[in-house]
Design an enzyme around this catalytic site. Structure first.
Site, PDB file in Angstrom:
ATOM      1  N   TRP A   5       0.837  -1.210   0.000  1.00  0.00           N
ATOM      2  CA  TRP A   5       0.000   0.000   0.000  1.00  0.00           C
ATOM      3  C   TRP A   5       0.863   1.247   0.000  1.00  0.00           C
ATOM      4  O   TRP A   5       0.540   2.227  -0.686  1.00  0.00           O
ATOM      5  CB  TRP A   5      -0.968  -0.004   1.185  1.00  0.00           C
ATOM      6  CG  TRP A   5      -1.947  -1.127   1.086  1.00  0.00           C
ATOM      7  CD1 TRP A   5      -2.035  -2.207   1.899  1.00  0.00           C
ATOM      8  CD2 TRP A   5      -2.950  -1.309   0.070  1.00  0.00           C
ATOM      9  NE1 TRP A   5      -3.039  -3.042   1.471  1.00  0.00           N
ATOM     10  CE2 TRP A   5      -3.614  -2.525   0.354  1.00  0.00           C
ATOM     11  CE3 TRP A   5      -3.353  -0.567  -1.046  1.00  0.00           C
ATOM     12  CZ2 TRP A   5      -4.664  -3.010  -0.442  1.00  0.00           C
ATOM     13  CZ3 TRP A   5      -4.394  -1.043  -1.833  1.00  0.00           C
ATOM     14  CH2 TRP A   5      -5.036  -2.245  -1.530  1.00  0.00           C
ATOM     15  N   ASP A  29      -1.312   7.110   6.073  1.00  0.00           N
ATOM     16  CA  ASP A  29      -2.397   6.217   5.695  1.00  0.00           C
ATOM     17  C   ASP A  29      -2.637   5.313   6.902  1.00  0.00           C
ATOM     18  O   ASP A  29      -1.806   4.471   7.232  1.00  0.00           O
ATOM     19  CB  ASP A  29      -1.974   5.396   4.463  1.00  0.00           C
ATOM     20  CG  ASP A  29      -2.998   4.324   4.095  1.00  0.00           C
ATOM     21  OD1 ASP A  29      -4.030   4.209   4.774  1.00  0.00           O
ATOM     22  OD2 ASP A  29      -2.742   3.594   3.112  1.00  0.00           O
ATOM     23  N   LYS A  33     -12.218  -1.161   7.556  1.00  0.00           N
ATOM     24  CA  LYS A  33     -11.494  -2.104   8.412  1.00  0.00           C
ATOM     25  C   LYS A  33     -11.858  -1.875   9.881  1.00  0.00           C
ATOM     26  O   LYS A  33     -12.501  -2.695  10.501  1.00  0.00           O
ATOM     27  CB  LYS A  33      -9.994  -1.967   8.177  1.00  0.00           C
ATOM     28  CG  LYS A  33      -9.641  -2.366   6.747  1.00  0.00           C
ATOM     29  CD  LYS A  33      -8.289  -1.909   6.332  1.00  0.00           C
ATOM     30  CE  LYS A  33      -8.140  -1.927   4.835  1.00  0.00           C
ATOM     31  NZ  LYS A  33      -8.295  -3.245   4.228  1.00  0.00           N
TER      32      LYS A  33
HETATM   33  C1  LIG Z   1      -3.183   0.300   4.428  1.00  0.00           C
HETATM   34  C2  LIG Z   1      -4.136   0.387   3.277  1.00  0.00           C
HETATM   35  N1  LIG Z   1      -4.135   1.472   2.500  1.00  0.00           N
HETATM   36  C3  LIG Z   1      -4.965   1.590   1.462  1.00  0.00           C
HETATM   37  C4  LIG Z   1      -5.860   0.604   1.115  1.00  0.00           C
HETATM   38  C5  LIG Z   1      -6.768   0.780  -0.064  1.00  0.00           C
HETATM   39  O1  LIG Z   1      -8.011   1.158   0.392  1.00  0.00           O
HETATM   40  P1  LIG Z   1      -9.278   1.366  -0.559  1.00  0.00           P
HETATM   41  O2  LIG Z   1      -9.661   0.004  -1.036  1.00  0.00           O
HETATM   42  O3  LIG Z   1     -10.274   2.010   0.345  1.00  0.00           O
HETATM   43  O4  LIG Z   1      -8.878   2.251  -1.679  1.00  0.00           O
HETATM   44  C6  LIG Z   1      -5.908  -0.545   1.913  1.00  0.00           C
HETATM   45  C7  LIG Z   1      -6.887  -1.614   1.581  1.00  0.00           C
HETATM   46  O5  LIG Z   1      -6.828  -2.725   2.014  1.00  0.00           O
HETATM   47  C8  LIG Z   1      -5.022  -0.664   3.000  1.00  0.00           C
HETATM   48  O6  LIG Z   1      -5.021  -1.758   3.779  1.00  0.00           O
END
Ligand SMILES: Cc1ncc(COP(=O)(O)O)c(C=O)c1O
Length: 360
Positions: free
Chosen positions: A101, A171, A195
């Protein structure tokens, strides 16, 4: 009958938050409608919207310079919106790479502006987050971006990096509200809700209002933080049902004793699982170094991929779902967010012990 839900996201929600939604589905707040069917400009919806914002403020102890926003496009849209708004022409931002991510966030930044890698744990397979001494921070960077919890790799910062005078952006999609922390230290925090906070469809952003003075001009309206701050996340139609559910979840967090209570429970759950792994004489193996182990996403391997598949299948027969590791890394993973009770983790821990005994 509820199952034990270890999915990484969308993930388990607190039963009282779901029950409230069930009870109010047909006739909510005396309107004779559900929240989904009501105007986002109605006074009834407005109360929910602002209550959700206020609960974030209260639980996190936000100061007057920080605002709460509810945006759409998931955390993935924030990967682009942050650099679009905050990397000035000719400037650059620092990214600390701790997993897929974080890599995605960095990649998006390089599409719209200049970004550099100021630290990475890729060299050691992302089994830990970088130490402060390993960072190469640019004092002129527009911001430093971190991923507080790496949902796939199962790593988490125990202590956030010190970025000096450079604004810090995080994030926190998979760990916001797992414990108390100084949110006011951050220029911007974003988290997809699905989550630890609620259902998918809404991303929570906590933004330092005075940082907007540095925001770039000339962006499309929906991609400007400034407009969402000005309109209190009501510039266009917000994801009203998701925000309503987030409100229900935050009410539950508060009723349970707030973030200190969440932390106590989360630590107890994580200790239990890591204890089973460590006490299994090598049958289970956690690849993550102890100092970086996530309290939200516990990952482990078994002696073979075949045994991993059997483990996941037998767990399902016991109504334990979501234990397969992310498709990019394999292995097993238990996501034990706030709403997962200690009883669920105890059930998983006993199953793991039994399984190890049987298959050793
Ligand atoms: C740490 C992290 N950042 C970003 C995301 C992406 O999120 P989204 O699906 O809401 O775009 C996730 C999704 O699992 C994640 O775990």
């Amino acid at each position: 009958m509820r199952s034990w839900n270890f999915y990484a996201g969308p993930a388990v929600l607190p039963v009282p938050a779901l029950e409230r939604a069930r009870d109010e589905m047909i006739d909510w707040a005396g309107t004779g409608m559900s929240v989904m069917e009501t105007s986002h400009r109605s006074k009834e919806y407005d109360a929910v919207h602002h209550e959700a914002m206020d609960l974030f403020r209260e639980l996190l102890g936000l100061d007057d310079d920080h605002v709460v926003l509810f945006l759409q496009g998931g955390a993935s849209t924030q990967f682009a919106m942050v650099p679009m708004n905050f990397i000035p022409k000719g400037g650059s931002a620092d990214y600390i790479i701790t997993g897929s991510w974080a890599q995605k966030a960095y990649k998006e930044a390089t599409i719209v502006a200049k970004a550099r890698v100021a630290g990475s744990s890729e060299g050691n397979g992302f089994v830990r987050v970088p130490e402060q001494s390993e960072l190469d921070l640019d004092p002129a960077a527009a911001y430093v971006h971190i991923t507080s919890n790496n949902t796939i790799k199962g790593t988490q910062y125990q202590r956030f990096p010190d970025t000096g005078a450079v604004p810090m952006v995080a994030d926190m999609s998979s760990d916001l509200l797992w414990r108390p922390f100084d949110a006011n230290r951050f220029a911007l925090i974003y988290a997809g809700a699905q989550k630890n906070l609620g259902p998918s469809g809404v991303v929570v952003v906590i933004l330092k209002r005075s940082w907007l003075d540095k925001a770039n001009e000339g962006l499309p309206t929906m991609l400007r933080y400034g407009i969402h701050v000005k309109e209190e996340s009501l510039y266009n139609t917000p994801p009203t049902f998701s925000i309503y559910m987030v409100r229900n979840v935050l009410q539950w967090v508060k009723a349970e004793g707030g973030l200190p209570a969440m932390e106590r429970r989360n630590r107890a759950k994580a200790e239990l699982l890591y204890g089973v792994i460590e006490g299994s004489n090598g049958f289970y193996r956690c690849p993550v170094e102890p100092g970086s182990r996530s309290v939200m996403n516990v990952v482990w391997r078994l002696p073979s991929e075949e045994l991993e598949a059997t483990f996941v299948t037998e767990a399902k027969a016991k109504r334990m779902f979501g234990l397969k590791g992310h498709r990019s890394v394999g292995g097993c993973r238990a996501s034990i967010y706030n709403a997962m009770g200690i009883d669920g983790v105890e059930a998983l821990a006993s199953f793991m012990e039994e399984f190890a005994k049987k298959n050793r």
